[in-house]
Design an enzyme around this catalytic site. Structure first.
Site, PDB file in Angstrom:
ATOM      1  N   GLU A  15       0.852  -1.187   0.000  1.00 45.29           N
ATOM      2  CA  GLU A  15       0.000   0.000   0.000  1.00 45.29           C
ATOM      3  C   GLU A  15       0.889   1.238   0.000  1.00 45.29           C
ATOM      4  O   GLU A  15       1.824   1.330   0.806  1.00 45.29           O
ATOM      5  CB  GLU A  15      -0.916   0.023   1.230  1.00 45.29           C
ATOM      6  CG  GLU A  15      -1.939   1.141   1.146  1.00 45.29           C
ATOM      7  CD  GLU A  15      -2.958   1.119   2.287  1.00 45.29           C
ATOM      8  OE1 GLU A  15      -3.787   2.031   2.341  1.00 45.29           O
ATOM      9  OE2 GLU A  15      -2.922   0.204   3.122  1.00 45.29           O
TER      10      GLU A  15
ATOM     11  N   GLY B  94       3.052   2.115  10.745  1.00 44.66           N
ATOM     12  CA  GLY B  94       2.858   1.395  11.993  1.00 44.66           C
ATOM     13  C   GLY B  94       2.589  -0.077  11.732  1.00 44.66           C
ATOM     14  O   GLY B  94       3.136  -0.951  12.398  1.00 44.66           O
ATOM     15  N   ALA B  95       1.734  -0.348  10.739  1.00 42.58           N
ATOM     16  CA  ALA B  95       1.403  -1.726  10.390  1.00 42.58           C
ATOM     17  C   ALA B  95       0.612  -1.712   9.092  1.00 42.58           C
ATOM     18  O   ALA B  95       0.194  -0.661   8.611  1.00 42.58           O
ATOM     19  CB  ALA B  95       0.598  -2.393  11.512  1.00 42.58           C
ATOM     20  N   MET B  96       0.385  -2.918   8.543  1.00 43.17           N
ATOM     21  CA  MET B  96      -0.335  -3.044   7.281  1.00 43.17           C
ATOM     22  C   MET B  96      -1.293  -4.224   7.365  1.00 43.17           C
ATOM     23  O   MET B  96      -0.907  -5.315   7.769  1.00 43.17           O
ATOM     24  CB  MET B  96       0.663  -3.237   6.130  1.00 43.17           C
ATOM     25  CG  MET B  96       0.007  -3.390   4.779  1.00 43.17           C
ATOM     26  SD  MET B  96      -0.971  -1.940   4.324  1.00 43.17           S
ATOM     27  CE  MET B  96      -2.209  -2.694   3.277  1.00 43.17           C
ATOM     28  N   GLU B  97      -2.552  -3.985   6.935  1.00 43.06           N
ATOM     29  CA  GLU B  97      -3.650  -4.913   7.164  1.00 43.06           C
ATOM     30  C   GLU B  97      -3.803  -5.994   6.109  1.00 43.06           C
ATOM     31  O   GLU B  97      -4.900  -6.526   5.923  1.00 43.06           O
ATOM     32  CB  GLU B  97      -4.967  -4.132   7.248  1.00 43.06           C
ATOM     33  CG  GLU B  97      -5.457  -3.526   5.926  1.00 43.06           C
ATOM     34  CD  GLU B  97      -5.007  -2.109   5.669  1.00 43.06           C
ATOM     35  OE1 GLU B  97      -5.638  -1.420   4.842  1.00 43.06           O
ATOM     36  OE2 GLU B  97      -4.023  -1.680   6.297  1.00 43.06           O
TER      37      GLU B  97
ATOM     38  N   HIS C  57      -6.690  -1.906  15.212  1.00 35.64           N
ATOM     39  CA  HIS C  57      -6.923  -1.182  13.956  1.00 35.64           C
ATOM     40  C   HIS C  57      -6.714  -2.096  12.754  1.00 35.64           C
ATOM     41  O   HIS C  57      -7.570  -2.166  11.856  1.00 35.64           O
ATOM     42  CB  HIS C  57      -5.979   0.016  13.895  1.00 35.64           C
ATOM     43  CG  HIS C  57      -6.140   0.875  12.681  1.00 35.64           C
ATOM     44  ND1 HIS C  57      -6.794   2.078  12.701  1.00 35.64           N
ATOM     45  CD2 HIS C  57      -5.726   0.709  11.398  1.00 35.64           C
ATOM     46  CE1 HIS C  57      -6.796   2.613  11.498  1.00 35.64           C
ATOM     47  NE2 HIS C  57      -6.140   1.799  10.684  1.00 35.64           N
ATOM     48  N   GLU C  58      -5.591  -2.789  12.719  1.00 32.35           N
ATOM     49  CA  GLU C  58      -5.292  -3.620  11.550  1.00 32.35           C
ATOM     50  C   GLU C  58      -6.245  -4.809  11.464  1.00 32.35           C
ATOM     51  O   GLU C  58      -6.655  -5.200  10.360  1.00 32.35           O
ATOM     52  CB  GLU C  58      -3.834  -4.092  11.582  1.00 32.35           C
ATOM     53  CG  GLU C  58      -2.807  -2.970  11.661  1.00 32.35           C
ATOM     54  CD  GLU C  58      -2.990  -1.896  10.605  1.00 32.35           C
ATOM     55  OE1 GLU C  58      -3.399  -2.223   9.468  1.00 32.35           O
ATOM     56  OE2 GLU C  58      -2.732  -0.716  10.908  1.00 32.35           O
TER      57      GLU C  58
END
Length: 873
Positions: A124, A264-267, A300-301
């Site tokens: 992303e 922070g992170a990726m879903e 969140h993820e």
């Protein structure tokens, strides 16, 4: 090559793709420098007329292209800038493309790259095109099968999206794994990870009785520090079932933690890739903010599985459709896990610190932008935090029950699609039976509305007429603004502190939910039996600024008695802002300081009742940050504001010293808990240390004792930062001790850099320059770069906005170096320049000079050039 003529991409120009891809089979033969990728895709034309197929591609080497098994001649396709064009493909066909990649040389951390000797991906927003040529846009949703091959001894774990279908050994010590994701998804959600990990595993039983295997994969030796993340994941899964009715839909859920990560992170569907900072924690090395961050980001993820994965955005202009909605879901999850009032205040503080300056500067844009050059530059506080506030307002406007029906309808109607904001809002209009066309302005209009509220009390008639007006200042490209629908939560207390029941229309209540829809409206309340003190925005019901005209005395009554925790906290913050700004004006004009407004006594009362909610008392003790004061001042002088803030803090600390020292010296629990109650007690101790630091060297001995005796990272960092703020020599001793203990822990050394970059000391510029040359500074690691450069620019605004321009020059130099290897990170580092026009001519000239010099770099990336151009516009 300079990219001055880069054309913007516009929402108004959106058109559906000419082709789509239904199925994709990917094969990776992993090698650090020569990874071979084969993409076999089932392609289908969507238009009646024949048209060329244009595939996105960047920084991958084309080896072969074939249609239906026949390799194409050179004349059948063309490689253009950022694209592979197939001139005359059939209406339906199998497309095979072979590419070569250099993961070890990929410093942009986009696409397939290596971190710590392991492979991982970040696709992303437009990273998949660096892996293979593809229809790399979110409205093309395909089902993926991924085969991965690698040497088994070095890369025993091979992961991708979906469920594991097959695995086995090959010749020459290699092995393979095949993963299949049954759910269609856009290419930005593709993920791959391979390496030697240490893992923890657990199971979650869904409400329909299906067992899901959960695994978190971390660097060897770090597994014991991943258990809180696993606990957070299981709580998030249960919460999403209970609150939104959403059940997980695969057999496995994998998380991989990596040290080098831009976000922070990726879903990614079924395989979340995380910055290790949001996975690893234990009581010795992680602060309470780290624990809160892990809980929030893991939630969140995971929540993206439905709001982002199952339903994605049609195009990148709709980014807030997934991010703003998921921020709202994350905030609601955190509020339910902890203290809802405290969480709300923290969310508001974050919004004001990150998003309000964005809305007030040259980078202002709507929640749904109208155009961009690089979408990477629009992963902003406006899209995320303000986008979350827009969802919260929608819920307030239509009510809890209609909102729940609207969410259910959205999941039912839009599952498996790439959707728009209009698609989303239509579900709530249908569920509530309300016309929400005016609400769309929140997505399309930039800027923070400013409210002005004034009331008139008629004692004889027992009525109170409250007139509220709204105005949104002009923003780039939007000079004219229209009124927005603004939900208000209005309540009253009397001057003796009691809550007042009033009547509005037929409703008699202590609080009224009303909506301001015009430029100005008057709301008349009946049955008001005493002169009221109004609270207009209880719970911070809308993302606005407010001039309510209250006197300091009325704010003190609110602080003590209003039933809404946010209103009590905000009354104290408003008093502090008023006093600090008045002091700063007096310092600038060399006038006597203004009389205190009674804040010390009010905070003393908060300390006295801190046992009721220590986390709330901790928030009350902290004065508005210097960054917020810069936003509030008409023409800010950072030096005067800093001195005024310190003078105010010092006066309060002097008055409350005995109480503050008692809080710091209070006995600590023998066992550590990351829960809200224990974290609240630590928050009160750290806020007390922060306030005591304003006493300077006089408090240094107590601060050193707190540092030496700290048994959690929360208190250790708080004492270290307090020593830095106090200005004494023991800061250096504490830094040396801290470094010696933690030098083998990269995430903790990030905190060491952070504490120094943020220290408001006279040697701030020299210190960050020295840290830039430190052997532990890693230009290729985003966490380390942010710990130094971003912390300096955002947490040390007096030094960043130094009158001689040295702070601007330091950040510009870092950006220039980072841009050569990681353009997305470099561009985001420029955000603190967004306020440059608010300062005096001398500072403006220095900031402009630094940005213009950076812009002259011939090799500057499109990301960074766009940010500079918008900032200088």
């Amino acid at each position: 090559m300079r990219d001055d003529a880069a054309r913007p991409i516009r929402l108004a120009d959106y058109r559906p793709p000419d082709y789509t891809i239904d199925e994709t089979a990917l094969s990776f033969a992993l090698d650090p420098h020569v990874t071979r990728v084969r993409a076999r895709s089932q392609v289908r034309r969507l238009t009646d007329a024949a048209t060329p197929l244009r595939l996105d591609g960047d920084r991958c080497k084309l080896e072969r292209i074939a249609i239906d098994g026949v390799q194409l001649d050179a004349g059948a396709y063309a490689l253009e800038d950022g694209a592979l064009v197939v001139h005359a493909p059939p209406a339906r066909f199998t497309l095979e493309i072979d590419t070569l990649l250099d993961p070890a040389g990929n410093t942009a951390l986009e696409g397939l790259y290596m971190s710590g000797g392991r492979y991982c991906t970040q696709c992303e927003a437009e990273g998949f095109r660096t892996i293979t040529y593809f229809l790399d846009r979110p409205d093309v949703m395909a089902r993926y099968e991924t085969r991965i091959e690698a040497p088994k001894s070095d890369f025993p774990t091979l992961l991708s999206n979906g469920n594991l279908e097959e695995e086995g050994d090959l010749t020459d010590g290699r092995h393979y794994a095949v993963w299949r994701d049954p759910h269609p998804k856009p290419s930005y959600l593709f993920a791959l990870a391979a390496g030697r990990y240490e893992s923890i595993a657990d199971t979650f039983v869904t409400r329909s009785g299906r067992r899901v295997t959960l695994r978190i994969h971390v660097d060897p030796g770090e597994a014991p520090r991943a258990h809180y993340a696993m606990d957070s994941l299981k709580r998030a899964m249960a919460w999403d079932e209970a609150v939104f009715g959403r059940e997980y839909d695969l057999d496995v859920f994998n998380i991989v933690a990596v040290r080098d990560f831009n976000f922070g992170a990726m879903e990614n569907k079924g395989l979340n890739i995380f910055n290790s900072a949001y996975i690893l924690a234990d009581s010795e090395s992680a602060t309470d903010l780290d624990y809160e961050g892990i809980e929030a980001v893991v939630g969140h993820e995971y929540f993206h599985n439905w709001t982002g994965d199952r339903i994605t955005c049609r195009d990148w202009f709709q980014l807030s459709l997934k991010e703003g909605l998921t921020v709202f879901r994350e905030q609601e999850f955190s509020a339910d896990q902890r203290s809802r009032p405290v969480q709300r205040i923290k969310d508001v503080k974050r919004l004001r610190m990150r998003q309000f300056p964005e809305d007030a500067g040259p980078l202002a844009h709507p929640v749904r932008p109208a155009s961009y050059q690089k979408i990477d530059n629009f992963y902003t506080a406006t899209v995320y935090e303000k986008g979350g506030e827009v969802i919260r307002m929608l819920k307030r406007l239509i009510g809890d029950e209609a909102f729940a029906r609207g969410m259910d309808l959205y999941f039912e109607r839009r599952d498996g699609t790439a959707s728009t904001v209009e698609d989303f809002i239509a579900c709530f209009a249908d569920a509530s039976g309300r016309d929400l066309s005016d609400f769309m302005a929140w997505y399309d209009q930039a800027g923070t509305p400013h409210l002005r509220a004034r009331g008139a009390y008629d004692a004889a008639a027992k009525t109170y007429a409250l007139t509220v007006s709204q105005e949104t200042p002009p923003t780039p490209g939007q000079a004219e603004k229209r009124p927005l629908p603004l939900p208000l939560r209005i309540g009253f207390i009397a001057h003796d502190g009691r809550a007042l029941t009033t009547r509005y229309g037929a409703a008699s209540a202590e609080e009224h939910a009303l909506v301001l829809t015009a430029q100005e409206e008057t709301f008349t309340f009946d049955g008001v039996d005493a002169a009221p003190i109004p609270a207009i925005l209880r719970g911070f019901s809308a993302p606005v600024t407010l001039d309510d005209g209250l006197t300091p005395g009325e704010r003190l009554i609110q602080m003590a008695h209003d039933p809404d925790p946010f209103t009590r906290w905000e009354a104290g913050q408003a008093l502090a802002r008023e006093e600090i700004l008045a002091r700063a004006a007096a310092i600038a004009s060399q006038s006597p300081p203004p009389a205190p407004l009674g804040l010390a006594d009010a905070l003393g009362r908060e300390l006295a009742r801190a046992d009721d909610d220590p986390a709330f008392a901790a928030l009350a003790l902290r004065m508005p940050d210097l960054q917020e004061l810069i936003q509030a001042a008409p023409q800010p002088d950072p030096n005067c504001l800093f001195q005024a803030r310190e003078d105010t803090r010092r006066a309060i600390a002097t008055a409350l010293r005995a109480q503050l020292e008692a809080v710091v010296a209070a006995p600590r629990p023998e066992t550590f808990s990351a829960g809200a109650d224990a974290a609240g007690a630590r928050a009160l101790r750290t806020a007390s240390l922060d306030l005591l630091s304003s006493l300077g060297p006089d408090a240094e001995q107590a601060l050193w004792r707190a540092f030496s005796e700290a048994d959690t990272m929360t208190e250790s960092i708080a004492a270290l930062e307090a020593l830095g703020a106090a200005g004494g020599a023991r800061f250096e001793d504490a830094l040396a001790r801290f470094y010696e203990r933690w030098k083998q822990r990269p995430l903790v050394i990030d905190k060491w850099f952070n504490a120094q970059a943020a220290a408001p000391r006279a040697d701030a510029i020299a210190r960050v320059r020295a840290l830039r040359a430190h052997s532990d500074f890693e230009l290729r690691n985003p966490n380390r770069v942010r710990a130094l450069a971003a912390s300096f620019a955002t947490r040390n605004p007096r030094a960043f906005h130094a009158a001689d321009g040295s702070g601007y020059a330091f950040l510009a130099d870092i950006v220039r170096e980072v841009d050569a290897i990681n353009a997305a990170l470099a561009a985001r580092l420029l955000t603190p320049f967004e306020t440059w026009r608010r300062f005096d001519p001398q500072r403006q000239a220095h900031a402009q000079r630094a940005l213009q010099a950076l812009n002259e770099s011939a090799s500057l990336s499109k990301n960074t050039r766009e940010m500079i151009t918008r900032t200088l516009a």
